[in-house]
Design a protein around this motif. Structure first.
Motif, PDB file in Angstrom:
ATOM      1  N   MET A 116       0.818  -1.199   0.000  1.00 35.58           N
ATOM      2  CA  MET A 116       0.000   0.000   0.000  1.00 35.58           C
ATOM      3  C   MET A 116       0.856   1.254   0.000  1.00 35.58           C
ATOM      4  N   SER A 117       2.024   1.194   0.678  1.00 37.07           N
ATOM      5  CA  SER A 117       2.842   2.388   0.819  1.00 37.07           C
ATOM      6  C   SER A 117       3.370   2.881  -0.530  1.00 37.07           C
ATOM      7  N   GLN A 118       3.369   2.007  -1.532  1.00 43.11           N
ATOM      8  CA  GLN A 118       3.846   2.409  -2.848  1.00 43.11           C
ATOM      9  C   GLN A 118       2.708   2.773  -3.787  1.00 43.11           C
ATOM     10  N   GLN A 119       1.468   2.671  -3.321  1.00 45.94           N
ATOM     11  CA  GLN A 119       0.318   2.999  -4.161  1.00 45.94           C
ATOM     12  C   GLN A 119       0.389   4.456  -4.600  1.00 45.94           C
ATOM     13  N   ARG A 120       0.156   4.689  -5.852  1.00 47.41           N
ATOM     14  CA  ARG A 120       0.189   6.035  -6.398  1.00 47.41           C
ATOM     15  C   ARG A 120      -1.030   6.836  -5.945  1.00 47.41           C
ATOM     16  N   ALA A 121      -0.877   8.147  -5.812  1.00 50.35           N
ATOM     17  CA  ALA A 121      -2.000   9.023  -5.490  1.00 50.35           C
ATOM     18  C   ALA A 121      -1.776  10.373  -6.160  1.00 50.35           C
ATOM     19  N   ILE A 122      -2.877  11.075  -6.417  1.00 46.96           N
ATOM     20  CA  ILE A 122      -2.818  12.376  -7.095  1.00 46.96           C
ATOM     21  C   ILE A 122      -3.680  13.391  -6.349  1.00 46.96           C
ATOM     22  N   LEU A 123      -3.176  14.616  -6.277  1.00 49.60           N
ATOM     23  CA  LEU A 123      -3.947  15.758  -5.783  1.00 49.60           C
ATOM     24  C   LEU A 123      -4.129  16.725  -6.937  1.00 49.60           C
ATOM     25  N   GLU A 147       1.689  14.715  -7.612  1.00 45.43           N
ATOM     26  CA  GLU A 147       1.641  13.262  -7.521  1.00 45.43           C
ATOM     27  C   GLU A 147       2.451  12.787  -6.322  1.00 45.43           C
ATOM     28  N   GLY A 148       1.884  11.812  -5.582  1.00 39.96           N
ATOM     29  CA  GLY A 148       2.561  11.274  -4.414  1.00 39.96           C
ATOM     30  C   GLY A 148       2.143   9.842  -4.172  1.00 39.96           C
TER      31      GLY A 148
END
Length: 366
Positions: free
Chosen positions: A1-8, A17-18
């Motif tokens: 999960m810690s490597q899952q991509r996320a966007i704001l 992107e984080g």
């Protein structure tokens, strides 16, 4: 999960992107930032943040875990979390869970590993705006469509979404003072401060009528903090007017301060990006002393209207950073309010005297 991509994605098209933090999902809200170095769980659970995406400027979030004792309401109230370092392992022995487990349980979507300094500079320049965080959708055009459906905070009534469903009491009925609390989104530490000062408290829903409130036979009346635009809360303004007519000591904090101002004809306005943190300097104009305060508000009380109505309202506190109005008292009435949070949890506690001032006012008039 810690490597899952996320966007704001922000409303002006700016994107970051984080990595995913908390629950995998998508969430929207108005973006804001808090400069506090500690107390992240208290902030997460503060009802005043309902509907907002929170940027934490402290670099490390989660390093001391989470504890049930640190909550300010029944659960997380922020709409989403944006942070730099999301630290899952924790070192505090009194903690109940890691921040990841806590946010997953609470269903909160977040993003980490983004340049929070750049985001804060952007908000300070461009002003508060809506945003969307997603760790499941990465197409910016689709995210823009989701963001377009998010309501604007200006004109948004939210207290009815976070207030208590029904009235309840706290403390001993034999206590020295009886205080009626209009719950617009109250924090638990406000109630604890009343209990510490030998008060029997009854907390009423935001839309409770004056007959119901006065049936408690209170010695003092209190209007709490809460989320949303005070300009969209005529029902609370009407209640505040009714409270003023009672002639009993009346105290307001944050949204309660704004509602009291509107009750005596002073309008409010939406700030460029608001005040949020635990290091805001405020001067008490009555004593000449300054205090470091905890703040969380995106709306303010009109200084121009107050200057034109000095026979109605007296300014008691001013912000030393930008000279905004931080406290008022109603001329000829035992009623006062502050824009900041004297109950500050975890701190600072420079302004705790305001609770003593309120209780002393009650005692004088009994």
């Amino acid at each position: 999960m810690s490597q899952q991509r996320a966007i704001l994605l922000l409303a002006d098209g700016t994107s970051y992107e984080g990595k995913a933090a908390g629950k995998i999902g998508t969430t929207t809200g108005e973006i804001c930032f808090n400069t506090g170095m500690t107390g992240y769980q208290e902030v997460f659970t503060d009802p005043s943040y309902f509907g907002q995406l929170l940027v934490t400027t402290n670099a490390h979030i989660g390093n001391y875990g989470t504890a049930n004792a640190d909550t300010e309401s029944a659960g997380v109230k922020i709409a989403g979390l944006i942070c730099k370092n999301f630290t899952v392992p924790f070192s505090r022995q009194l903690a109940d869970a890691s921040i990841q487990d806590y946010l997953e349980t609470e269903g909160l979507v977040g993003i980490s590993d983004v340049d929070t300094r750049a985001i804060v500079r952007h908000i300070r320049t461009k002003g508060a705006m809506n945003g969307v965080i997603s760790s499941e959708e990465f197409d910016l055009k689709k995210l823009k469509k989701i963001l377009d459906k998010a309501p604007d905070m200006d004109g948004l009534e939210l207290s009815s979404k976070v207030t208590t469903d029904k009235a309840y009491t706290l403390g001993e009925e034999s206590a020295k003072h009886r205080v009626a609390v209009l719950d617009l989104g109250t924090k638990q530490n406000i109630l604890r401060n009343f209990l510490k000062r030998d008060c029997f408290v009854k907390v009423f829903p935001a839309k409770a009528g004056m007959d119901e409130i006065m049936s408690f036979k209170p010695d003092g009346l209190f209007i709490s903090n809460g989320p949303g635009d005070p300009g969209a809360m005529d029902y609370a303004v009407d209640t505040a007017k009714g409270m003023l007519e009672q002639g009993k000591p009346l105290f307001g904090i944050c949204l309660g301060h704004q509602i009291l101002a509107r009750a005596v004809g002073i309008p409010t306005y939406k700030m460029h990006h608001g005040h949020r943190g635990i290091n805001h300097p405020v001067k008490n104009l009555i004593t000449g002393k300054s205090e470091i305060t905890s703040q969380n508000h995106g709306f303010g009380v009109s200084p121009e209207a107050i200057a034109a109505n000095t026979d109605v309202v007296e300014v008691t506190h001013r912000n030393l950073n930008d000279d905004t109005i931080e406290g008022i008292r109603v001329v000829g009435k035992p009623a006062f309010s502050v824009q900041y949070h004297p109950e500050a949890s975890p701190g600072p506690h420079d302004a705790a005297y305001l609770f003593d001032q309120f209780v002393d006012l009650i005692a004088e008039r009994k």
